[in-house]
Write an enzyme that holds these catalytic residues in place. Structure first.
Site, PDB file in Angstrom:
ATOM      1  N   LYS A 186      45.190  41.119  28.707  1.00 52.35           N
ATOM      2  CA  LYS A 186      45.096  40.883  30.277  1.00 52.35           C
ATOM      3  C   LYS A 186      44.448  39.641  30.265  1.00 52.35           C
ATOM      4  O   LYS A 186      45.172  38.843  31.105  1.00 52.35           O
ATOM      5  CB  LYS A 186      44.427  42.100  30.891  1.00 52.35           C
ATOM      6  CG  LYS A 186      43.914  41.787  32.049  1.00 52.35           C
ATOM      7  CD  LYS A 186      43.131  42.795  32.936  1.00 52.35           C
ATOM      8  CE  LYS A 186      41.559  42.633  32.596  1.00 52.35           C
ATOM      9  NZ  LYS A 186      40.886  41.771  33.455  1.00 52.35           N
ATOM     10  N   ASN A 187      43.345  39.436  29.601  1.00 54.12           N
ATOM     11  CA  ASN A 187      42.574  38.081  29.964  1.00 54.12           C
ATOM     12  C   ASN A 187      43.488  36.806  29.395  1.00 54.12           C
ATOM     13  O   ASN A 187      42.725  35.806  29.538  1.00 54.12           O
ATOM     14  CB  ASN A 187      41.034  38.237  29.670  1.00 54.12           C
ATOM     15  CG  ASN A 187      40.412  39.494  30.570  1.00 54.12           C
ATOM     16  OD1 ASN A 187      40.922  39.791  31.522  1.00 54.12           O
ATOM     17  ND2 ASN A 187      39.259  39.913  30.059  1.00 54.12           N
ATOM     18  N   ARG A 240      39.922  38.942  41.007  1.00 48.95           N
ATOM     19  CA  ARG A 240      39.177  37.721  40.911  1.00 48.95           C
ATOM     20  C   ARG A 240      39.867  36.751  40.242  1.00 48.95           C
ATOM     21  O   ARG A 240      39.755  35.345  40.420  1.00 48.95           O
ATOM     22  CB  ARG A 240      37.832  37.914  40.247  1.00 48.95           C
ATOM     23  CG  ARG A 240      37.038  38.927  40.593  1.00 48.95           C
ATOM     24  CD  ARG A 240      35.700  39.209  39.799  1.00 48.95           C
ATOM     25  NE  ARG A 240      35.435  37.659  39.574  1.00 48.95           N
ATOM     26  CZ  ARG A 240      34.912  36.731  40.609  1.00 48.95           C
ATOM     27  NH1 ARG A 240      34.602  37.104  41.758  1.00 48.95           N
ATOM     28  NH2 ARG A 240      34.398  35.725  40.072  1.00 48.95           N
ATOM     29  N   CYS A 268      31.486  41.342  42.743  1.00 44.59           N
ATOM     30  CA  CYS A 268      32.275  42.746  42.574  1.00 44.59           C
ATOM     31  C   CYS A 268      31.160  43.746  41.893  1.00 44.59           C
ATOM     32  O   CYS A 268      29.954  43.366  41.718  1.00 44.59           O
ATOM     33  CB  CYS A 268      33.529  42.548  41.327  1.00 44.59           C
ATOM     34  SG  CYS A 268      32.749  42.016  39.873  1.00 44.59           S
ATOM     35  N   ARG A 315      29.207  36.777  40.580  1.00 46.72           N
ATOM     36  CA  ARG A 315      30.359  35.916  40.015  1.00 46.72           C
ATOM     37  C   ARG A 315      30.784  34.758  40.511  1.00 46.72           C
ATOM     38  O   ARG A 315      31.968  34.762  41.307  1.00 46.72           O
ATOM     39  CB  ARG A 315      31.436  37.032  39.708  1.00 46.72           C
ATOM     40  CG  ARG A 315      31.048  38.318  38.960  1.00 46.72           C
ATOM     41  CD  ARG A 315      32.096  39.054  38.524  1.00 46.72           C
ATOM     42  NE  ARG A 315      33.088  38.336  37.369  1.00 46.72           N
ATOM     43  CZ  ARG A 315      34.303  39.075  36.961  1.00 46.72           C
ATOM     44  NH1 ARG A 315      34.521  40.138  37.452  1.00 46.72           N
ATOM     45  NH2 ARG A 315      35.131  38.204  36.063  1.00 46.72           N
ATOM     46  N   ASP A 339      32.531  42.515  27.687  1.00 47.32           N
ATOM     47  CA  ASP A 339      33.627  43.601  28.074  1.00 47.32           C
ATOM     48  C   ASP A 339      33.730  44.849  27.061  1.00 47.32           C
ATOM     49  O   ASP A 339      34.536  45.820  27.231  1.00 47.32           O
ATOM     50  CB  ASP A 339      35.097  42.975  28.004  1.00 47.32           C
ATOM     51  CG  ASP A 339      35.168  42.000  29.118  1.00 47.32           C
ATOM     52  OD1 ASP A 339      36.214  41.381  28.895  1.00 47.32           O
ATOM     53  OD2 ASP A 339      34.324  42.007  29.865  1.00 47.32           O
ATOM     54  N   ILE A 368      25.213  38.245  29.861  1.00 43.47           N
ATOM     55  CA  ILE A 368      26.311  37.767  30.690  1.00 43.47           C
ATOM     56  C   ILE A 368      26.499  37.955  32.199  1.00 43.47           C
ATOM     57  O   ILE A 368      26.333  37.145  33.027  1.00 43.47           O
ATOM     58  CB  ILE A 368      27.829  37.966  30.214  1.00 43.47           C
ATOM     59  CG1 ILE A 368      27.834  37.578  28.598  1.00 43.47           C
ATOM     60  CG2 ILE A 368      28.710  37.221  31.067  1.00 43.47           C
ATOM     61  CD1 ILE A 368      27.789  36.107  28.193  1.00 43.47           C
ATOM     62  N   ARG A 411      43.924  48.771  35.845  1.00 48.48           N
ATOM     63  CA  ARG A 411      43.912  47.179  36.137  1.00 48.48           C
ATOM     64  C   ARG A 411      44.132  46.500  34.695  1.00 48.48           C
ATOM     65  O   ARG A 411      44.623  45.392  34.455  1.00 48.48           O
ATOM     66  CB  ARG A 411      42.649  46.468  36.653  1.00 48.48           C
ATOM     67  CG  ARG A 411      42.664  47.090  38.251  1.00 48.48           C
ATOM     68  CD  ARG A 411      41.682  46.133  38.931  1.00 48.48           C
ATOM     69  NE  ARG A 411      41.536  45.056  38.581  1.00 48.48           N
ATOM     70  CZ  ARG A 411      40.713  44.137  38.776  1.00 48.48           C
ATOM     71  NH1 ARG A 411      39.794  44.334  39.282  1.00 48.48           N
ATOM     72  NH2 ARG A 411      40.852  42.867  38.706  1.00 48.48           N
TER      73      ARG A 411
HETATM   74  C1  EPZ Z   1      36.171  36.463  32.230  1.00 44.29           C
HETATM   75  O1  EPZ Z   1      35.471  36.510  33.636  1.00 44.29           O
HETATM   76  C2  EPZ Z   1      36.956  37.871  31.955  1.00 44.29           C
HETATM   77  N1  EPZ Z   1      38.085  37.795  33.037  1.00 44.29           N
HETATM   78  C3  EPZ Z   1      35.955  38.869  32.150  1.00 44.29           C
HETATM   79  O2  EPZ Z   1      36.728  40.114  31.751  1.00 44.29           O
HETATM   80  C4  EPZ Z   1      34.937  38.827  31.134  1.00 44.29           C
HETATM   81  O3  EPZ Z   1      33.807  39.842  31.293  1.00 44.29           O
HETATM   82  C5  EPZ Z   1      33.980  37.466  31.286  1.00 44.29           C
HETATM   83  O4  EPZ Z   1      35.197  36.248  31.110  1.00 44.29           O
HETATM   84  C6  EPZ Z   1      33.210  37.274  30.481  1.00 44.29           C
HETATM   85  O5  EPZ Z   1      33.774  37.261  28.884  1.00 44.29           O
HETATM   86  C7  EPZ Z   1      39.141  37.261  32.901  1.00 44.29           C
HETATM   87  O6  EPZ Z   1      39.416  36.560  31.863  1.00 44.29           O
HETATM   88  C8  EPZ Z   1      40.095  37.290  33.722  1.00 44.29           C
HETATM   89  P1  EPZ Z   1      32.881  33.908  33.391  1.00 44.29           P
HETATM   90  P2  EPZ Z   1      35.082  35.246  34.126  1.00 44.29           P
HETATM   91  O7  EPZ Z   1      33.356  32.846  34.240  1.00 44.29           O
HETATM   92  O8  EPZ Z   1      35.679  34.081  33.701  1.00 44.29           O
HETATM   93  C9  EPZ Z   1      28.795  33.134  35.650  1.00 44.29           C
HETATM   94  C10 EPZ Z   1      37.263  42.401  32.205  1.00 44.29           C
HETATM   95  O9  EPZ Z   1      36.647  43.337  32.196  1.00 44.29           O
HETATM   96  N2  EPZ Z   1      29.491  32.190  36.297  1.00 44.29           N
HETATM   97  O10 EPZ Z   1      32.754  33.697  31.826  1.00 44.29           O
HETATM   98  O11 EPZ Z   1      35.034  35.468  35.712  1.00 44.29           O
HETATM   99  C11 EPZ Z   1      29.124  34.417  35.891  1.00 44.29           C
HETATM  100  O12 EPZ Z   1      28.586  34.896  37.079  1.00 44.29           O
HETATM  101  C12 EPZ Z   1      36.670  41.126  32.680  1.00 44.29           C
HETATM  102  O13 EPZ Z   1      38.501  42.132  31.477  1.00 44.29           O
HETATM  103  C13 EPZ Z   1      28.700  31.057  37.000  1.00 44.29           C
HETATM  104  O14 EPZ Z   1      27.552  31.272  37.448  1.00 44.29           O
HETATM  105  O15 EPZ Z   1      33.717  35.137  33.800  1.00 44.29           O
HETATM  106  C14 EPZ Z   1      28.750  35.207  34.639  1.00 44.29           C
HETATM  107  O16 EPZ Z   1      27.499  35.772  34.717  1.00 44.29           O
HETATM  108  C15 EPZ Z   1      35.348  41.582  33.422  1.00 44.29           C
HETATM  109  N3  EPZ Z   1      29.477  30.117  37.736  1.00 44.29           N
HETATM  110  C16 EPZ Z   1      28.816  33.831  33.477  1.00 44.29           C
HETATM  111  O17 EPZ Z   1      29.037  32.771  34.016  1.00 44.29           O
HETATM  112  C17 EPZ Z   1      30.890  30.014  37.616  1.00 44.29           C
HETATM  113  O18 EPZ Z   1      31.293  29.159  38.223  1.00 44.29           O
HETATM  114  C18 EPZ Z   1      30.099  34.112  32.654  1.00 44.29           C
HETATM  115  O19 EPZ Z   1      31.274  34.431  33.665  1.00 44.29           O
HETATM  116  C19 EPZ Z   1      31.478  31.083  36.721  1.00 44.29           C
HETATM  117  C20 EPZ Z   1      30.577  31.992  36.095  1.00 44.29           C
END
Ligand code: EPZ
Length: 419
Positions: free
Chosen positions: A22-23, A94, A118, A123, A306, A328, A398
């Site tokens: 999915k990701n 998202r 969420c 996020r 995840d 994370i 999802r």
């Molecule tokens: C991706 O989300 C995945 N989703 C998530 O999978 C996964 O948990 C996550 O990466 C971490 O591996 C998809 O790929 C669609 P991040 P993403 O930006 O990109 C902070 C699932 O269950 N952050 O790597 O949204 C954020 O709050 C989903 O399949 C900022 O502060 O995650 C988090 O604490 C859930 N500012 C950390 O970084 C930003 O601009 C990592 O988030 C962006 C992120």
């Protein structure tokens, strides 16, 4: 609303095939916005998020054709009519934010409803926007929408303040036409980001360093459509490995990519799971008591966040104490209260959960709160004594393709009921 009803305690035996990730498929779908013509995506998972992303791309003007029972998608982005992603679509997924980068690169403008927080955390997307601004885009936030504008982006050297998967994907796609060289530092190394970079390379982008923390992009004039096969879902794979650890029996996990989940394999081996790797399949067998281990999530190649909830289900029937640390997301313990209702002994202190393993879990009515918490509850139900009813399983749909069919194929007693 559907519910899943599980009668626990059945051994799991047989083979299961892993779906596309999915990701990985979601950023690949938005990459089709970068080049006119017909793009082909193969091994597409049958999950709700893919249908949501298809609707969003159609809203933008992409012609989406789904064939082979949805396992192959044809995306023709020759005629883009809009550049904005509306609230009613973004609020359900998202990952809609991933249209920002490619629309900015192709059309010089994009507008996306700000994705709210969420269940697992606030996020924010500040790093996405900081990266786009570094390339010369103007960013405006108003009325719940973010608008980015920039007719001719310039290559830049930028460093993400935090490793972000979709942030890296967004800025990477925005940079493909930027004049000159772009350097992305502290870039995400997840396999899904590597796949996006490789598909972009197939389209004609000049990208190097994917899979490391420094990615280099040299802007080009234009790209051509891709024909890409989606990699197997490493989190679905890990989820089935956790199921094999929690139940008697043995499972052959087929069409997976073991190299993408070594941290999960190692951690489950430490609990006593037998794992034999054989190319694109894994043979797994849970034997003897579950040894409790400590788990700390981290960016790839660390233990994936995840898989944190699923690991907590395993530890809840471990023979000792396991400490789970979530580095994370700030609120990714929503599954704890539901596990407690099933008899788990878990104490939460900030981002750390202390899981005192018990001899068994008892089936109960529980509620899913997010995608991976749902998977955790399915695993707990499979191992529990008695019946477990999981409500709000739309969360599960999802990101998992027909999980109850796959589990039933392994001997589980699990049925979906409509209420
Ligand atoms: C991706 O989300 C995945 N989703 C998530 O999978 C996964 O948990 C996550 O990466 C971490 O591996 C998809 O790929 C669609 P991040 P993403 O930006 O990109 C902070 C699932 O269950 N952050 O790597 O949204 C954020 O709050 C989903 O399949 C900022 O502060 O995650 C988090 O604490 C859930 N500012 C950390 O970084 C930003 O601009 C990592 O988030 C962006 C992120």
């Amino acid at each position: 609303m559907d519910q899943l009803v599980i009668e626990g305690g059945r051994p799991l035996r047989g083979a299961v095939r892993i779906a596309g990730a999915k990701n990985a498929v979601l950023p690949l779908m938005t990459a089709a916005l970068l080049a006119p013509g017909r793009h082909v995506l193969r091994n597409v998972p049958q999950v709700v998020d893919v249908r949501t992303m298809s609707r969003l791309l159609q809203h933008l003007g992409v012609r989406v054709e789904s064939v082979d029972e949805g396992r192959t998608l044809y995306l023709d982005s020759s005629l883009l009519e809009r550049v904005e992603a509306p609230y009613d679509l973004v609020k359900t997924m998202r990952a809609s934010v991933l249209v920002l980068g490619p629309l900015l690169a192709r059309k010089g403008r994009a507008q996306v409803s700000l994705p709210g927080g969420c269940a697992i955390g606030a996020r924010p997307i500040d790093q996405h926007l900081k990266g786009l601004q570094a390339l010369g885009a103007k960013v405006e936030l108003e009325h719940g929408y973010v608008t980015v504008k920039g007719a001719s982006l310039k290559g830049a050297c930028l460093r993400f303040g935090i490793s972000t998967v979709t942030g890296t994907a967004n800025v990477l796609m925005a940079a493909v036409f930027a004049e000159g060289r772009t350097l992305l530092e502290n870039a995400a190394c997840e396999p899904e980001v590597v796949e996006l970079a490789r598909a972009l390379q197939q389209m004609g982008a000049h990208i190097e360093g994917e899979g490391t923390e420094v990615i280099t992009v040299d802007g080009v004039e234009r790209l051509k459509p891709f024909d890409w096969e989606v990699i197997p879902d490493r989190i679905e794979t890990g989820t089935f490995l956790a199921a094999a650890r929690m139940n008697p029996g043995e499972i052959l996990v087929e069409k997976c990519r073991p190299a993408d989940l070594q941290s999960v394999i190692e951690k489950l081996r430490a609990t006593g799971l037998r794992v034999e790797e054989n190319g694109n399949s894994l043979w797994v067998k849970g034997e003897g008591p579950i040894r409790s281990v400590d788990v700390k999530t981290g960016a790839y190649p660390g233990f994936p966040t995840d898989m944190q909830a699923q690991m907590m289900a395993v530890l809840s029937i471990g023979e000792g104490i396991g400490v789970v640390t979530e580095t994370i997301f700030e609120n990714r313990f929503t599954h704890v209260s539901e596990l407690r209702r099933m008899g788990a002994h878990i104490q939460v202190e900030g981002r750390t959960a202390i899981v005192k393993g018990g001899p068994w879990l008892s089936g109960a009515p529980v509620m899913a709160s997010d995608l991976r918490a749902s998977a955790c509850l399915v695993l707990a139900g499979l191992a529990a004594k008695g019946a477990t009813t999981i409500s709000r399983v739309y969360h599960l749909d999802r990101g998992y393709e027909a999980i109850e069919m796959k589990l039933r194929g392994l001997g589980a007693s699990i049925t979906r009921v409509r209420v």
